[in-house]
Design a protein around this motif. Structure first.
Motif, PDB file in Angstrom:
ATOM      1  N   VAL A  37       3.610  10.098  -9.877  1.00 18.22           N
ATOM      2  CA  VAL A  37       2.904  10.359 -11.145  1.00 18.22           C
ATOM      3  C   VAL A  37       2.418  11.808 -11.158  1.00 18.22           C
ATOM      4  CG1 VAL A  37       0.878   9.785 -12.553  1.00 18.22           C
ATOM      5  CG2 VAL A  37       2.233   7.953 -11.520  1.00 18.22           C
ATOM      6  N   LEU A  38       1.908  12.268 -10.028  1.00 12.76           N
ATOM      7  CA  LEU A  38       1.421  13.648  -9.952  1.00 12.76           C
ATOM      8  C   LEU A  38       2.570  14.649 -10.052  1.00 12.76           C
ATOM      9  CD1 LEU A  38      -1.195  13.145  -7.098  1.00 12.76           C
ATOM     10  CD2 LEU A  38      -1.720  13.752  -9.465  1.00 12.76           C
ATOM     11  N   LEU A  62      -3.553  -6.777  -2.491  1.00 10.33           N
ATOM     12  CA  LEU A  62      -4.612  -6.206  -1.669  1.00 10.33           C
ATOM     13  C   LEU A  62      -5.948  -6.805  -2.068  1.00 10.33           C
ATOM     14  CD1 LEU A  62      -3.403  -2.536  -1.935  1.00 10.33           C
ATOM     15  CD2 LEU A  62      -3.389  -3.860   0.134  1.00 10.33           C
ATOM     16  N   THR A 110       0.829   2.216 -13.621  1.00  2.85           N
ATOM     17  CA  THR A 110       1.883   2.533 -12.663  1.00  2.85           C
ATOM     18  C   THR A 110       1.578   2.055 -11.254  1.00  2.85           C
ATOM     19  OG1 THR A 110       2.216   4.577 -13.896  1.00  2.85           O
ATOM     20  CG2 THR A 110       3.342   4.399 -11.798  1.00  2.85           C
ATOM     21  N   PHE A 111       0.426   2.471 -10.718  1.00  2.79           N
ATOM     22  CA  PHE A 111       0.165   2.177  -9.314  1.00  2.79           C
ATOM     23  C   PHE A 111      -1.204   1.514  -9.143  1.00  2.79           C
ATOM     24  CE2 PHE A 111      -1.611   6.381 -10.000  1.00  2.79           C
ATOM     25  CZ  PHE A 111      -2.798   6.363  -9.282  1.00  2.79           C
ATOM     26  N   ALA A 112      -1.291   0.711  -8.087  1.00  2.00           N
ATOM     27  CA  ALA A 112      -2.533   0.010  -7.761  1.00  2.00           C
ATOM     28  C   ALA A 112      -3.261   0.799  -6.681  1.00  2.00           C
ATOM     29  CB  ALA A 112      -2.219  -1.398  -7.259  1.00  2.00           C
ATOM     30  N   ASN A 145     -12.028  10.859  -7.448  1.00  2.58           N
ATOM     31  CA  ASN A 145     -10.699  11.426  -7.213  1.00  2.58           C
ATOM     32  C   ASN A 145      -9.697  10.958  -8.265  1.00  2.58           C
ATOM     33  OD1 ASN A 145     -11.353  12.941  -4.928  1.00  2.58           O
ATOM     34  ND2 ASN A 145     -11.027  11.208  -3.552  1.00  2.58           N
ATOM     35  N   GLU A 165     -10.519  12.626 -11.639  1.00  2.00           N
ATOM     36  CA  GLU A 165     -10.117  14.036 -11.679  1.00  2.00           C
ATOM     37  C   GLU A 165      -8.608  14.177 -11.902  1.00  2.00           C
ATOM     38  OE1 GLU A 165     -11.712  16.977 -11.259  1.00  2.00           O
ATOM     39  OE2 GLU A 165     -13.761  16.255 -10.901  1.00  2.00           O
ATOM     40  N   CYS A 166      -7.826  13.283 -11.311  1.00  2.00           N
ATOM     41  CA  CYS A 166      -6.367  13.430 -11.365  1.00  2.00           C
ATOM     42  C   CYS A 166      -5.736  12.666 -12.529  1.00  2.00           C
ATOM     43  CB  CYS A 166      -5.746  12.944 -10.055  1.00  2.00           C
ATOM     44  SG  CYS A 166      -6.121  13.997  -8.644  1.00  2.00           S
ATOM     45  N   PHE A 167      -6.318  11.563 -12.924  1.00  2.00           N
ATOM     46  CA  PHE A 167      -5.649  10.701 -13.902  1.00  2.00           C
ATOM     47  C   PHE A 167      -6.494  10.397 -15.125  1.00  2.00           C
ATOM     48  CE2 PHE A 167      -4.143   9.675  -9.584  1.00  2.00           C
ATOM     49  CZ  PHE A 167      -2.833  10.115  -9.715  1.00  2.00           C
ATOM     50  N   HIS A 214       0.832  -1.205   0.000  1.00  2.00           N
ATOM     51  CA  HIS A 214       0.000   0.000   0.000  1.00  2.00           C
ATOM     52  C   HIS A 214       0.869   1.258   0.000  1.00  2.00           C
ATOM     53  CE1 HIS A 214      -2.925   3.015   1.094  1.00  2.00           C
ATOM     54  NE2 HIS A 214      -2.074   3.387   2.030  1.00  2.00           N
ATOM     55  N   ARG A 266      -4.324  15.340  -0.293  1.00  2.00           N
ATOM     56  CA  ARG A 266      -5.672  14.837  -0.023  1.00  2.00           C
ATOM     57  C   ARG A 266      -6.253  15.664   1.102  1.00  2.00           C
ATOM     58  NH1 ARG A 266      -4.248   8.342  -0.507  1.00  2.00           N
ATOM     59  NH2 ARG A 266      -4.060   8.384  -2.780  1.00  2.00           N
ATOM     60  N   SER A 320       2.675   1.821  -3.397  1.00  2.00           N
ATOM     61  CA  SER A 320       1.726   2.249  -4.421  1.00  2.00           C
ATOM     62  C   SER A 320       1.353   3.727  -4.261  1.00  2.00           C
ATOM     63  CB  SER A 320       0.472   1.370  -4.348  1.00  2.00           C
ATOM     64  OG  SER A 320      -0.333   1.615  -5.456  1.00  2.00           O
ATOM     65  N   ILE A 366     -11.073  14.684  -0.800  1.00  2.00           N
ATOM     66  CA  ILE A 366     -11.021  15.025  -2.211  1.00  2.00           C
ATOM     67  C   ILE A 366      -9.553  15.121  -2.627  1.00  2.00           C
ATOM     68  CG2 ILE A 366     -13.229  16.236  -2.231  1.00  2.00           C
ATOM     69  CD1 ILE A 366     -11.499  18.847  -2.479  1.00  2.00           C
ATOM     70  N   GLN A 367      -9.305  14.701  -3.863  1.00  2.00           N
ATOM     71  CA  GLN A 367      -7.972  14.787  -4.443  1.00  2.00           C
ATOM     72  C   GLN A 367      -8.149  15.355  -5.848  1.00  2.00           C
ATOM     73  OE1 GLN A 367      -5.677  11.117  -4.213  1.00  2.00           O
ATOM     74  NE2 GLN A 367      -4.523  11.666  -6.047  1.00  2.00           N
ATOM     75  N   ARG A 368      -7.508  16.485  -6.122  1.00  2.00           N
ATOM     76  CA  ARG A 368      -7.649  17.147  -7.413  1.00  2.00           C
ATOM     77  C   ARG A 368      -6.257  17.482  -7.948  1.00  2.00           C
ATOM     78  NH1 ARG A 368     -11.728  15.279  -6.599  1.00  2.00           N
ATOM     79  NH2 ARG A 368     -13.776  16.194  -6.280  1.00  2.00           N
ATOM     80  N   LEU A 369      -6.195  17.857  -9.226  1.00  2.00           N
ATOM     81  CA  LEU A 369      -4.918  18.315  -9.779  1.00  2.00           C
ATOM     82  C   LEU A 369      -4.666  19.734  -9.279  1.00  2.00           C
ATOM     83  CD1 LEU A 369      -4.949  17.066 -13.494  1.00  2.00           C
ATOM     84  CD2 LEU A 369      -3.659  16.143 -11.550  1.00  2.00           C
ATOM     85  N   LYS A 422       4.161   5.857  -5.496  1.00  2.00           N
ATOM     86  CA  LYS A 422       4.127   5.882  -6.970  1.00  2.00           C
ATOM     87  C   LYS A 422       3.057   6.831  -7.484  1.00  2.00           C
ATOM     88  CE  LYS A 422       5.956   1.270  -7.638  1.00  2.00           C
ATOM     89  NZ  LYS A 422       5.626  -0.134  -7.816  1.00  2.00           N
ATOM     90  N   GLU A 423       1.896   6.791  -6.848  1.00  2.00           N
ATOM     91  CA  GLU A 423       0.825   7.702  -7.265  1.00  2.00           C
ATOM     92  C   GLU A 423       1.272   9.150  -7.109  1.00  2.00           C
ATOM     93  OE1 GLU A 423      -2.973   7.055  -5.402  1.00  2.00           O
ATOM     94  OE2 GLU A 423      -3.828   8.875  -6.295  1.00  2.00           O
TER      95      GLU A 423
END
Lengths: 263, 122
Positions: free
Chosen positions: A137-138, B3, B89-91, B100, B103-105, A127, A191, A130, A200-203, A133-134
Protein backbone atom coordinates in the motif's frame (compact mmCIF):
# COMPACT_ATOMS: atom_id res chain seq x y z
CA UNK A 1 14.02 -2.89 -9.42
CA UNK A 2 16.43 -4.68 -7.20
CA UNK A 3 19.47 -5.54 -9.30
CA UNK A 4 22.40 -5.93 -6.93
CA UNK A 5 21.79 -9.62 -6.63
CA UNK A 6 24.90 -10.28 -4.55
CA UNK A 7 23.61 -7.90 -1.91
CA UNK A 8 20.23 -9.64 -1.82
CA UNK A 9 21.96 -13.00 -1.50
CA UNK A 10 24.27 -11.76 1.26
CA UNK A 11 21.34 -10.41 3.26
CA UNK A 12 19.36 -13.60 2.69
CA UNK A 13 22.24 -15.83 3.87
CA UNK A 14 22.74 -13.90 7.12
CA UNK A 15 22.62 -16.30 10.06
CA UNK A 16 22.91 -16.04 13.82
CA UNK A 17 24.27 -18.66 16.24
CA UNK A 18 21.75 -18.98 19.08
CA UNK A 19 22.13 -20.83 22.36
CA UNK A 20 18.78 -21.71 23.94
CA UNK A 21 18.73 -22.43 27.68
CA UNK A 22 15.74 -23.66 29.62
CA UNK A 23 14.65 -21.35 32.45
CA UNK A 24 15.98 -22.88 35.70
CA UNK A 25 12.55 -22.62 37.30
CA UNK A 26 11.07 -24.86 34.60
CA UNK A 27 13.47 -27.75 35.13
CA UNK A 28 11.78 -30.68 36.89
CA UNK A 29 14.47 -33.32 36.32
CA UNK A 30 17.56 -33.90 38.44
CA UNK A 31 19.61 -34.04 35.30
CA UNK A 32 20.14 -30.61 33.78
CA UNK A 33 19.26 -30.28 30.09
CA UNK A 34 22.07 -29.38 27.72
CA UNK A 35 21.73 -26.01 26.09
CA UNK A 36 20.50 -26.21 22.51
CA UNK A 37 22.69 -24.59 19.86
CA UNK A 38 21.44 -23.75 16.38
CA UNK A 39 22.21 -21.42 13.46
CA UNK A 40 19.09 -19.52 12.48
CA UNK A 41 18.43 -17.32 9.44
CA UNK A 42 18.35 -13.65 10.41
CA UNK A 43 15.38 -13.06 8.08
CA UNK A 44 13.17 -15.77 9.61
CA UNK A 45 10.83 -15.75 12.60
CA UNK A 46 11.36 -17.73 15.81
CA UNK A 47 8.19 -19.88 15.50
CA UNK A 48 9.55 -21.21 12.19
CA UNK A 49 12.89 -22.42 13.57
CA UNK A 50 12.29 -23.74 17.10
CA UNK A 51 10.43 -27.06 16.68
CA UNK A 52 13.52 -29.18 17.40
CA UNK A 53 14.55 -27.00 20.30
CA UNK A 54 11.10 -27.34 21.84
CA UNK A 55 11.23 -31.14 21.59
CA UNK A 56 14.68 -31.09 23.20
CA UNK A 57 13.43 -29.30 26.31
CA UNK A 58 9.92 -30.78 26.66
CA UNK A 59 11.04 -33.83 28.64
CA UNK A 60 12.67 -31.70 31.31
CA UNK A 61 9.66 -29.62 32.25
CA UNK A 62 6.58 -30.24 34.34
CA UNK A 63 4.02 -32.16 32.28
CA UNK A 64 1.28 -29.73 33.22
CA UNK A 65 3.19 -27.03 31.32
CA UNK A 66 3.89 -29.17 28.26
CA UNK A 67 0.91 -27.86 26.28
CA UNK A 68 1.56 -24.24 27.21
CA UNK A 69 2.76 -21.76 24.64
CA UNK A 70 6.54 -21.51 24.66
CA UNK A 71 8.15 -18.07 24.73
CA UNK A 72 11.65 -16.63 24.74
CA UNK A 73 13.50 -13.88 26.49
CA UNK A 74 16.88 -12.23 26.18
CA UNK A 75 18.18 -10.77 29.45
CA UNK A 76 14.67 -10.64 30.87
CA UNK A 77 13.29 -8.96 27.75
CA UNK A 78 10.49 -11.11 26.17
CA UNK A 79 11.06 -11.48 22.41
CA UNK A 80 8.18 -10.72 20.03
CA UNK A 81 7.82 -13.64 17.64
CA UNK A 82 6.31 -11.44 14.93
CA UNK A 83 9.55 -9.44 14.47
CA UNK A 84 12.32 -10.96 12.32
CA UNK A 85 15.06 -12.70 14.33
CA UNK A 86 17.92 -10.62 12.97
CA UNK A 87 16.08 -7.44 13.78
CA UNK A 88 15.52 -8.56 17.41
CA UNK A 89 19.24 -9.25 17.73
CA UNK A 90 20.14 -5.82 16.33
CA UNK A 91 17.64 -4.18 18.68
CA UNK A 92 18.78 -5.81 21.92
CA UNK A 93 22.35 -6.80 21.12
CA UNK A 94 23.42 -4.49 18.33
CA UNK A 95 25.50 -2.13 20.43
CA UNK A 96 27.19 -4.96 22.34
CA UNK A 97 27.28 -7.96 19.98
CA UNK A 98 27.60 -11.39 21.56
CA UNK A 99 27.66 -14.78 19.88
CA UNK A 100 26.18 -17.16 20.42
CA UNK A 101 23.09 -15.20 21.35
CA UNK A 102 21.99 -16.72 24.67
CA UNK A 103 18.21 -16.90 25.03
CA UNK A 104 16.05 -18.31 27.80
CA UNK A 105 13.14 -20.64 27.05
CA UNK A 106 9.91 -20.55 29.07
CA UNK A 107 6.79 -22.70 29.19
CA UNK A 108 4.92 -20.80 31.90
CA UNK A 109 4.17 -17.23 33.02
CA UNK A 110 3.40 -16.06 29.47
CA UNK A 111 3.78 -12.25 29.45
CA UNK A 112 0.28 -11.48 28.18
CA UNK A 113 0.68 -7.72 28.13
CA UNK A 114 3.88 -7.80 26.05
CA UNK A 115 3.65 -10.72 23.62
CA UNK A 116 0.98 -11.71 21.12
CA UNK A 117 -0.11 -15.33 21.19
CA UNK A 118 1.12 -17.62 18.46
CA UNK A 119 -0.83 -20.90 18.63
CA UNK A 120 0.44 -22.13 15.23
CA UNK A 121 2.40 -21.19 12.10
CA UNK A 122 -0.75 -20.06 10.27
CA UNK A 123 -0.78 -17.05 12.59
CA UNK A 124 2.79 -16.23 11.55
CA UNK A 125 1.79 -16.50 7.88
CA UNK A 126 -1.26 -14.26 8.40
CA UNK A 127 0.89 -11.67 10.14
CA UNK A 128 3.56 -11.88 7.46
CA UNK A 129 1.13 -11.52 4.51
CA UNK A 130 -0.62 -8.61 6.16
CA UNK A 131 2.70 -6.79 6.63
CA UNK A 132 3.65 -7.36 2.98
CA UNK A 133 0.26 -5.91 1.98
CA UNK A 134 0.79 -2.89 4.18
CA UNK A 135 4.19 -2.30 2.58
CA UNK A 136 2.65 -2.60 -0.89
CA UNK A 137 0.00 0.00 0.00
CA UNK A 138 2.86 2.36 0.84
CA UNK A 139 4.89 1.53 -2.28
CA UNK A 140 2.29 0.97 -5.01
CA UNK A 141 -1.09 1.79 -3.43
CA UNK A 142 -1.46 -1.97 -2.91
CA UNK A 143 -1.73 -2.67 -6.62
CA UNK A 144 0.96 -5.35 -6.88
CA UNK A 145 -0.36 -7.55 -4.09
CA UNK A 146 -3.96 -7.21 -5.26
CA UNK A 147 -3.11 -8.28 -8.82
CA UNK A 148 -1.06 -11.28 -7.68
CA UNK A 149 -2.68 -14.67 -7.48
CA UNK A 150 -3.08 -16.67 -4.30
CA UNK A 151 -0.37 -19.06 -5.47
CA UNK A 152 2.07 -16.15 -5.75
CA UNK A 153 1.32 -15.16 -2.17
CA UNK A 154 1.90 -18.78 -1.13
CA UNK A 155 5.18 -18.88 -2.99
CA UNK A 156 6.45 -15.82 -1.11
CA UNK A 157 5.60 -17.41 2.21
CA UNK A 158 6.96 -20.85 1.32
CA UNK A 159 10.15 -19.31 -0.04
CA UNK A 160 10.70 -17.61 3.31
CA UNK A 161 9.60 -20.55 5.43
CA UNK A 162 11.80 -23.06 3.55
CA UNK A 163 14.74 -20.69 3.09
CA UNK A 164 14.51 -20.81 -0.74
CA UNK A 165 16.04 -17.65 -2.15
CA UNK A 166 15.08 -18.18 -5.81
CA UNK A 167 11.52 -19.21 -5.01
CA UNK A 168 11.06 -16.14 -2.84
CA UNK A 169 12.69 -13.60 -5.15
CA UNK A 170 10.85 -14.84 -8.27
CA UNK A 171 7.77 -13.23 -6.67
CA UNK A 172 9.31 -10.58 -4.45
CA UNK A 173 11.01 -8.86 -7.42
CA UNK A 174 7.57 -7.75 -8.59
CA UNK A 175 7.02 -6.05 -5.24
CA UNK A 176 10.35 -4.25 -5.65
CA UNK A 177 9.57 -2.72 -9.04
CA UNK A 178 8.81 0.96 -9.49
CA UNK A 179 5.62 1.92 -11.25
CA UNK A 180 4.57 4.93 -13.28
CA UNK A 181 6.84 7.56 -14.74
CA UNK A 182 8.84 8.34 -11.67
CA UNK A 183 11.53 5.89 -10.71
CA UNK A 184 10.96 4.80 -7.17
CA UNK A 185 8.24 3.90 -4.74
CA UNK A 186 5.43 6.20 -3.71
CA UNK A 187 6.64 5.87 -0.13
CA UNK A 188 9.35 3.82 1.60
CA UNK A 189 8.04 1.18 4.04
CA UNK A 190 10.28 1.78 7.04
CA UNK A 191 9.95 1.36 10.79
CA UNK A 192 12.48 3.07 13.02
CA UNK A 193 12.79 1.52 16.47
CA UNK A 194 13.92 3.01 19.75
CA UNK A 195 15.77 0.89 22.30
CA UNK A 196 12.54 0.04 24.10
CA UNK A 197 11.18 -1.64 20.94
CA UNK A 198 8.59 1.01 20.10
CA UNK A 199 8.81 2.40 16.59
CA UNK A 200 7.72 5.27 14.42
CA UNK A 201 6.35 4.80 10.93
CA UNK A 202 5.79 7.86 8.72
CA UNK A 203 5.21 8.59 5.04
CA UNK A 204 8.73 8.80 3.64
CA UNK A 205 9.11 9.85 0.02
CA UNK A 206 12.21 8.38 -1.66
CA UNK A 207 12.80 11.75 -3.34
CA UNK A 208 13.43 15.27 -2.16
CA UNK A 209 11.15 18.08 -3.28
CA UNK A 210 13.65 18.97 -6.05
CA UNK A 211 13.41 15.43 -7.45
CA UNK A 212 16.82 14.27 -6.24
CA UNK A 213 17.23 10.95 -4.47
CA UNK A 214 16.72 11.21 -0.72
CA UNK A 215 19.56 9.69 1.31
CA UNK A 216 19.68 8.41 4.89
CA UNK A 217 21.26 11.65 6.16
CA UNK A 218 18.29 13.64 4.88
CA UNK A 219 15.81 11.21 6.41
CA UNK A 220 17.51 11.58 9.78
CA UNK A 221 17.47 15.38 9.70
CA UNK A 222 13.79 15.26 8.67
CA UNK A 223 12.73 13.01 11.56
CA UNK A 224 15.28 13.99 14.19
CA UNK A 225 16.24 17.61 13.48
CA UNK A 226 17.55 18.18 17.01
CA UNK A 227 19.33 14.93 17.58
CA UNK A 228 21.32 13.37 14.74
CA UNK A 229 21.01 9.62 15.35
CA UNK A 230 22.68 6.65 13.68
CA UNK A 231 20.68 3.82 12.16
CA UNK A 232 21.48 0.11 12.10
CA UNK A 233 20.02 -2.82 10.17
CA UNK A 234 21.25 -6.37 9.41
CA UNK A 235 24.05 -5.81 11.88
CA UNK A 236 25.60 -2.82 10.11
CA UNK A 237 25.48 0.92 10.59
CA UNK A 238 23.84 2.34 7.48
CA UNK A 239 26.14 4.76 5.59
CA UNK A 240 24.57 8.22 5.62
CA UNK A 241 24.82 8.66 1.85
CA UNK A 242 22.73 5.55 1.06
CA UNK A 243 19.71 6.41 -1.11
CA UNK A 244 16.45 5.35 0.55
CA UNK A 245 15.10 3.79 -2.63
CA UNK A 246 18.17 1.53 -2.95
CA UNK A 247 17.97 0.70 0.76
CA UNK A 248 14.32 -0.30 0.44
CA UNK A 249 14.94 -2.52 -2.59
CA UNK A 250 17.94 -4.32 -1.12
CA UNK A 251 17.86 -4.19 2.67
CA UNK A 252 14.15 -4.69 3.39
CA UNK A 253 13.18 -7.78 5.36
CA UNK A 254 11.02 -10.37 3.55
CA UNK A 255 7.93 -8.56 4.90
CA UNK A 256 9.01 -5.69 2.60
CA UNK A 257 9.67 -3.29 5.46
CA UNK A 258 12.98 -1.79 6.46
CA UNK A 259 13.36 -2.47 10.18
CA UNK A 260 16.06 -0.15 11.50
CA UNK A 261 17.27 0.50 15.03
CA UNK A 262 18.42 3.81 16.42
CA UNK A 263 21.91 3.46 17.81
CA UNK B 1 -6.31 -17.74 10.24
CA UNK B 2 -6.82 -14.90 12.62
CA UNK B 3 -5.10 -12.81 15.18
CA UNK B 4 -8.20 -12.23 17.24
CA UNK B 5 -6.92 -13.89 20.37
CA UNK B 6 -3.85 -11.80 20.51
CA UNK B 7 -5.22 -8.57 21.96
CA UNK B 8 -4.28 -6.99 25.19
CA UNK B 9 -5.84 -8.31 28.30
CA UNK B 10 -9.53 -7.57 28.40
CA UNK B 11 -9.44 -6.48 32.00
CA UNK B 12 -6.98 -3.80 31.10
CA UNK B 13 -9.09 -2.63 28.18
CA UNK B 14 -12.25 -2.41 30.22
CA UNK B 15 -10.98 0.34 32.42
CA UNK B 16 -9.72 2.19 29.39
CA UNK B 17 -12.99 2.08 27.49
CA UNK B 18 -14.36 4.63 29.92
CA UNK B 19 -11.66 7.01 28.77
CA UNK B 20 -12.71 6.87 25.14
CA UNK B 21 -14.43 10.18 24.71
CA UNK B 22 -17.04 11.27 22.25
CA UNK B 23 -15.98 13.52 19.47
CA UNK B 24 -18.40 16.43 19.31
CA UNK B 25 -19.76 17.73 16.03
CA UNK B 26 -18.02 21.09 16.44
CA UNK B 27 -14.68 19.35 16.63
CA UNK B 28 -14.04 20.03 20.32
CA UNK B 29 -12.60 17.22 22.32
CA UNK B 30 -12.16 17.08 26.03
CA UNK B 31 -8.80 18.61 26.76
CA UNK B 32 -6.14 16.26 28.08
CA UNK B 33 -2.40 16.07 27.80
CA UNK B 34 -2.66 13.23 25.35
CA UNK B 35 -2.79 13.66 21.58
CA UNK B 36 -6.02 12.33 20.15
CA UNK B 37 -6.81 11.36 16.58
CA UNK B 38 -10.15 10.70 14.91
CA UNK B 39 -11.01 7.23 13.80
CA UNK B 40 -14.02 6.19 11.75
CA UNK B 41 -15.31 2.68 12.35
CA UNK B 42 -17.19 1.16 9.40
CA UNK B 43 -18.98 -2.17 9.44
CA UNK B 44 -18.48 -4.56 6.57
CA UNK B 45 -19.85 -7.98 5.71
CA UNK B 46 -22.10 -9.39 8.41
CA UNK B 47 -20.91 -7.11 11.21
CA UNK B 48 -23.48 -5.04 13.09
CA UNK B 49 -23.31 -1.28 12.52
CA UNK B 50 -22.13 0.96 15.33
CA UNK B 51 -24.54 3.77 16.12
CA UNK B 52 -21.62 6.10 16.73
CA UNK B 53 -18.93 5.70 14.11
CA UNK B 54 -16.53 8.55 14.76
CA UNK B 55 -14.35 8.48 17.86
CA UNK B 56 -11.43 10.50 19.14
CA UNK B 57 -8.86 8.14 20.59
CA UNK B 58 -5.50 8.42 22.30
CA UNK B 59 -2.95 8.24 19.47
CA UNK B 60 -0.60 6.07 21.52
CA UNK B 61 -3.13 3.26 21.94
CA UNK B 62 -2.59 -0.02 20.06
CA UNK B 63 -5.01 -1.51 17.55
CA UNK B 64 -5.77 -4.39 19.94
CA UNK B 65 -7.32 -1.88 22.30
CA UNK B 66 -9.66 -0.65 19.54
CA UNK B 67 -10.59 -4.25 18.77
CA UNK B 68 -11.56 -4.87 22.38
CA UNK B 69 -13.51 -1.62 22.43
CA UNK B 70 -15.52 -2.52 19.33
CA UNK B 71 -16.20 -6.04 20.63
CA UNK B 72 -17.47 -4.59 23.89
CA UNK B 73 -19.53 -1.91 22.13
CA UNK B 74 -21.15 -4.51 19.87
CA UNK B 75 -21.62 -6.82 22.87
CA UNK B 76 -19.88 -9.70 21.08
CA UNK B 77 -19.24 -12.91 22.96
CA UNK B 78 -15.63 -13.30 24.14
CA UNK B 79 -15.03 -16.12 21.65
CA UNK B 80 -16.50 -14.25 18.67
CA UNK B 81 -13.98 -13.04 16.15
CA UNK B 82 -13.44 -9.49 15.02
CA UNK B 83 -11.20 -8.37 12.19
CA UNK B 84 -10.02 -4.79 11.67
CA UNK B 85 -8.71 -3.54 8.33
CA UNK B 86 -6.89 -0.46 7.14
CA UNK B 87 -7.49 0.76 3.58
CA UNK B 88 -9.72 -2.30 3.10
CA UNK B 89 -6.46 -4.10 2.47
CA UNK B 90 -4.48 -5.29 5.46
CA UNK B 91 -5.15 -6.29 9.05
CA UNK B 92 -2.71 -4.42 11.30
CA UNK B 93 -1.12 -6.41 14.11
CA UNK B 94 -2.84 -5.79 17.49
CA UNK B 95 0.27 -4.09 18.86
CA UNK B 96 0.50 -1.51 16.08
CA UNK B 97 0.05 1.97 17.51
CA UNK B 98 -2.80 4.16 16.17
CA UNK B 99 -0.51 7.12 15.58
CA UNK B 100 1.71 5.29 13.07
CA UNK B 101 -1.31 4.08 11.10
CA UNK B 102 -2.92 7.51 11.21
CA UNK B 103 0.24 9.19 9.94
CA UNK B 104 0.59 6.77 7.02
CA UNK B 105 -2.98 5.89 6.11
CA UNK B 106 -5.16 8.66 7.52
CA UNK B 107 -7.22 10.68 5.03
CA UNK B 108 -9.04 13.97 5.58
CA UNK B 109 -7.90 14.09 9.19
CA UNK B 110 -9.14 10.67 10.18
CA UNK B 111 -8.18 7.02 10.08
CA UNK B 112 -10.86 4.77 8.56
CA UNK B 113 -11.02 1.26 10.02
CA UNK B 114 -13.32 -1.41 8.61
CA UNK B 115 -14.39 -4.16 10.94
CA UNK B 116 -16.07 -7.48 10.31
CA UNK B 117 -16.74 -10.78 12.01
CA UNK B 118 -15.17 -12.91 9.31
CA UNK B 119 -12.04 -12.45 7.28
CA UNK B 120 -12.88 -9.87 4.60
CA UNK B 121 -9.65 -9.08 2.78
CA UNK B 122 -6.80 -11.49 2.31
Amino acid sequence: MANDREVLREIWDGKLPVCFQLDQEEIMEIQQPDPFYVMVPRLSYFPLVIDKMKRHFLRFISQENADNEMWLDYNGQPLKWHYPIGFLYDLYCGSDPQTPWILTVHFSKFPENILLHCPNKDIVEAHYMSTVKEADVLKHRGQVMSTMQKKDHNQLWLGLQNDKFDQFWAINRRLMESHGESEGFKNIPIRIYSEDGTYIQRLINPKNSDGSRKVVQQLISELYPENPVKLRTHGINIPLDTPLQWLSEHMSYPDNFLHVCIC
Amino acid sequence: MSLENTCEEISQSESQVENLREHKENGDTVKTDKVKVDILLKATGNAPIMKKKKWAVDAEKPIGWIMEFVKKYLKLEPDEKLFLYVNQTFAPSPDQVIKNLYECFGTDGKLVLHYCKSQAWG
